[in-house]
Design a protein around this motif. Structure first.
Motif, short mmCIF file in Angstrom:
data_model
loop_
_atom_site.label_atom_id
_atom_site.label_comp_id
_atom_site.label_asym_id
_atom_site.label_seq_id
_atom_site.Cartn_x
_atom_site.Cartn_y
_atom_site.Cartn_z
N UNK A 149 2.71 -14.43 -20.33
CA UNK A 149 3.74 -15.33 -19.82
C UNK A 149 5.02 -14.60 -19.43
N UNK A 150 5.38 -13.64 -20.27
CA UNK A 150 6.59 -12.85 -20.00
C UNK A 150 6.42 -12.06 -18.70
N UNK A 151 5.25 -11.44 -18.53
CA UNK A 151 4.98 -10.63 -17.33
C UNK A 151 4.98 -11.50 -16.08
N UNK A 152 4.38 -12.68 -16.18
CA UNK A 152 4.34 -13.57 -15.02
C UNK A 152 5.75 -14.01 -14.61
N UNK A 153 6.57 -14.33 -15.62
CA UNK A 153 7.94 -14.76 -15.31
C UNK A 153 8.72 -13.64 -14.63
N UNK A 154 8.56 -12.44 -15.18
CA UNK A 154 9.27 -11.29 -14.60
C UNK A 154 8.80 -11.05 -13.16
N UNK A 155 7.49 -11.08 -12.96
CA UNK A 155 6.95 -10.81 -11.63
C UNK A 155 7.42 -11.86 -10.62
N UNK A 156 7.37 -13.13 -11.02
CA UNK A 156 7.75 -14.17 -10.05
C UNK A 156 9.26 -14.15 -9.78
N UNK A 157 10.05 -13.86 -10.83
CA UNK A 157 11.49 -13.88 -10.61
C UNK A 157 11.97 -12.69 -9.78
N UNK A 158 11.24 -11.57 -9.86
CA UNK A 158 11.65 -10.37 -9.11
C UNK A 158 10.80 -10.17 -7.85
N UNK A 159 9.86 -11.05 -7.62
CA UNK A 159 8.98 -10.91 -6.45
C UNK A 159 8.10 -9.67 -6.52
N UNK A 160 7.64 -9.35 -7.73
CA UNK A 160 6.85 -8.13 -7.92
C UNK A 160 5.35 -8.43 -8.00
N UNK A 161 4.50 -7.51 -7.54
CA UNK A 161 3.07 -7.71 -7.77
C UNK A 161 2.75 -7.61 -9.26
N UNK A 162 1.72 -8.34 -9.66
CA UNK A 162 1.31 -8.40 -11.06
C UNK A 162 -0.16 -8.03 -11.16
#
Ligand code: KG4
Ligand code: ZN
Length: 358
Positions: free
Chosen positions: A96-109
Motif C-alpha cells: 500500500x505504501x509503495x502504491x501510494x508513493x508511485x501514484x503520487x510521484x507518477x513513478x513506475x511500480x
C-alpha cells in the motif's frame, strides 16, 4: 536509475536505494528496522504485531533511506515492493505504501517475489565467485522456505524442489528455542556448532570433518531432512520432531545434554541433507553454477559444504555476504530492476499475496 526497494513480508521493515544500470548495481542506502525484540517474547513472529510495527516504521525508514542515499524522492525512477509470499498483513503495509508513493510521484511500480529477491542479493554483492550466467541453480533457504529453482533468466525461476513441511530456518528456530537460544536461533546455532566441531574433531574442525570422522560413530542419531522418493524435495519436520523428542526425553529423565554437540549433530544433518539434493539437482540438470540465498544461507557450515561440493563439480558457487542474506531492501530493489527491464510493471490493482504464486 535510482530504485527504491521496500520489504515488509515478515519481521523486518526495510527500505533501500539502489542505483542500477547496464554496468551493475550500486547500493546507496539500506535502512532496516528489525522487529525481532518485539517478537522474541513469543518465540516467533506474531502477524498482527508485525503489521502494526511495519506501519509505524515504514515512512520514517523511507525518509532515512533517501537521506542516507543523498537523493530527493524526485530523483527516483522506480518503486519496487515485495508483494508475495509472506504474512499477508505485513505485506499489505509495504504494498500500500509503495502504491501510494508511485501514484503520487507518477513513478513506475514493480511487484517483487520475496524469494527471487533473496537470490538477487547475490548479484548486488557476492562472496565466493560472481553469480554465474543462467541457467544456474538457486537454493533459497529462509525461515519460511527451503526451495531449489533453475534460474532460466533474471525473472524466470522454475522450482525443482521444495520442503513439503517445515523450512530449514523454522527447524533451527524451534529446536534452538528448546536449547535456550533466543529467537531467531540460527546464528547462535551456527556458533555453537562451530565450537563443537573444534572440540570434537580438532584434527579437522569443520562440519566436513565431523561428518567424516565423528558422525559415523556418534551415539546421537537424527533423521535426514530429505524425501526418500527420488524427488528433490526436503522434509524438515521429521528431523525437528526427533530433536524435540530427544530433548524432552532428556528433560524428563534428567539426562544432561551437551548443547554444542547437539547443535553440531543437527547442523550436520541439515547441511548434509541440503547438499545431497543440490548434488542430485546438478546431476540431473546442466547448470552453470549454484547460488545460495536467504537467511539460512548465512550459515557458515552450509556455505562450507556447498562451496566444497561446487569445487568438486567444477562449478562456481556464489552467495550474498551475510549482511544481505536476511531480509533487506536492496535485494527487492535489485529484483525490481530486473522485473522492470523485463517489462513486468505492476498496475494500480496490485495486491499482496501470502502464497508463493500471486
Ligand atoms: O530470509 P530471512 O531473514 O527471513 C525469511 O524470509 O524467513 O531468514 C530468517 C531465518 C531464521 O530462521 C534464522 O534463524 C535463519 O534465517 N538464520 C540462520 C542463520 N542466520 C539466520 N540459520 C542458520 N544459520 C545462520 N547463521
Ligand atoms: Zn526472507
Amino acid at each position: 536509475m535510482y530504485i527504491l526497494g521496500i520489504e515488509s513480508s515478515c519481521d523486518e521493515t526495510a527500505v533501500a536505494v539502489l542505483r542500477a544500470d547496464e554496468s551493475g548495481y550500486f547500493p546507496l542506502s539500506d535502512a532496516i528496522h528489525s522487529q525481532i525484540p518485539l517478537h522474541r517474547l513469543y518465540g516467533g513472529v506474531v502477524p498482527e504485531i508485525a503489521g502494526r510495527a511495519h506501519t509505524e516504521a515504514i515512512s520514517g525508514l523511507t525518509a532515512s533511506a533517501l537521506q542516507s542515499a543523498g537523493i530527493d524522492v524526485s530523483a527516483l525512477g522506480l518503486v519496487a515492493v515485495t508483494s508475495h509470499p509472506g504474512l499477508i498483513g505485513a505485506l499489505l503495509v509495504g504494498v500500500n505504501f509503495a502504491k501510494s508513493l508511485a501514484v503520487s510521484r507518477g513513478l513506475p511500480l514493480v511487484a517483487v517475489d520475496h524469494m527471487k529477491a533473496h537470490v538477487a542479493a547475490a548479484s548486488v554483492a557476492s562472496v565466493f565467485d560472481p553469480v554465474p550466467p543462467p541457467p544456474y541453480l538457486a537454493l533459497a533457504v529462509s525461515g519460511g522456505h527451503t526451495s531449489m529453482y533453475i534460474v532460466e533468466d533474471d525473472v524466470t525461476f522454475r522450482e525443482i524442489g521444495a520442503t513439503r513441511d517445515d523450512a530449514a530456518g523454522e527447524a533451527f528456530d524451534k529446536v534452538g528455542r528448546l536449547l535456550g537460544f533466543s529467537y531467531p536461533a540460527g546464528a547462535a546455532f551456527d556458533r555453537a556448532s562451530a565450537e563443537a566441531y573444534a572440540r570434537l574433531c580438532p584434527e579437522e574442525p569443520t562440519v566436513t570433518g565431523y561428518i567424516r570422522r565423528v558422525r559415523p560413530h556418534a551415539a546421537l542419531r537424527l533423521p535426514a531432512p530429505v524425501m526418500g522418493d527420488g524427488s528433490l524435495d526436503f522434509s524438515f519436520s521429521g528431523l525437528k520432531t526427533a530433536a524435540v523428542n530427544l530433548l524432552h526425553h532428556a528433560g524428563q529423565t534428567g539426562e544432561a545434554i551437551d548443547r554444542d554437540a547437539f547443535c553440531a549433530a543437527f547442523t550436520a544433518e541439515v547441511t548434509e541433507g541440503i547438499c545431497s539434493r543440490v548434488r542430485m539437482a546438478l546431476e540431473r540438470h546442466t547448470l552453470h553454477g549454484v547460488v545460495a540465498a536467504g537467511g539460512v544461507s548465512a550459515n557458515s557450515h552450509l556455505r562450507e559444504r556447498l562451496r566444497a561440493l561446487c569445487a568438486e563439480t567444477g562449478l562456481p558457487f556464489s552467495a550474498p555476504p551475510p549482511a544481505l542474506c536476511g531480509d533487506n531492501g536492496l535485494m527487492v530493489a535489485a529484483q525490481g530492476y530486473r522485473e522492470y527491464r523485463a517489462g513486468r510493471l505492476a498496475d494500480s490493482s496490485l495486491n499482496a499475496s501470502a502464497a508463493d504464486e500471486p
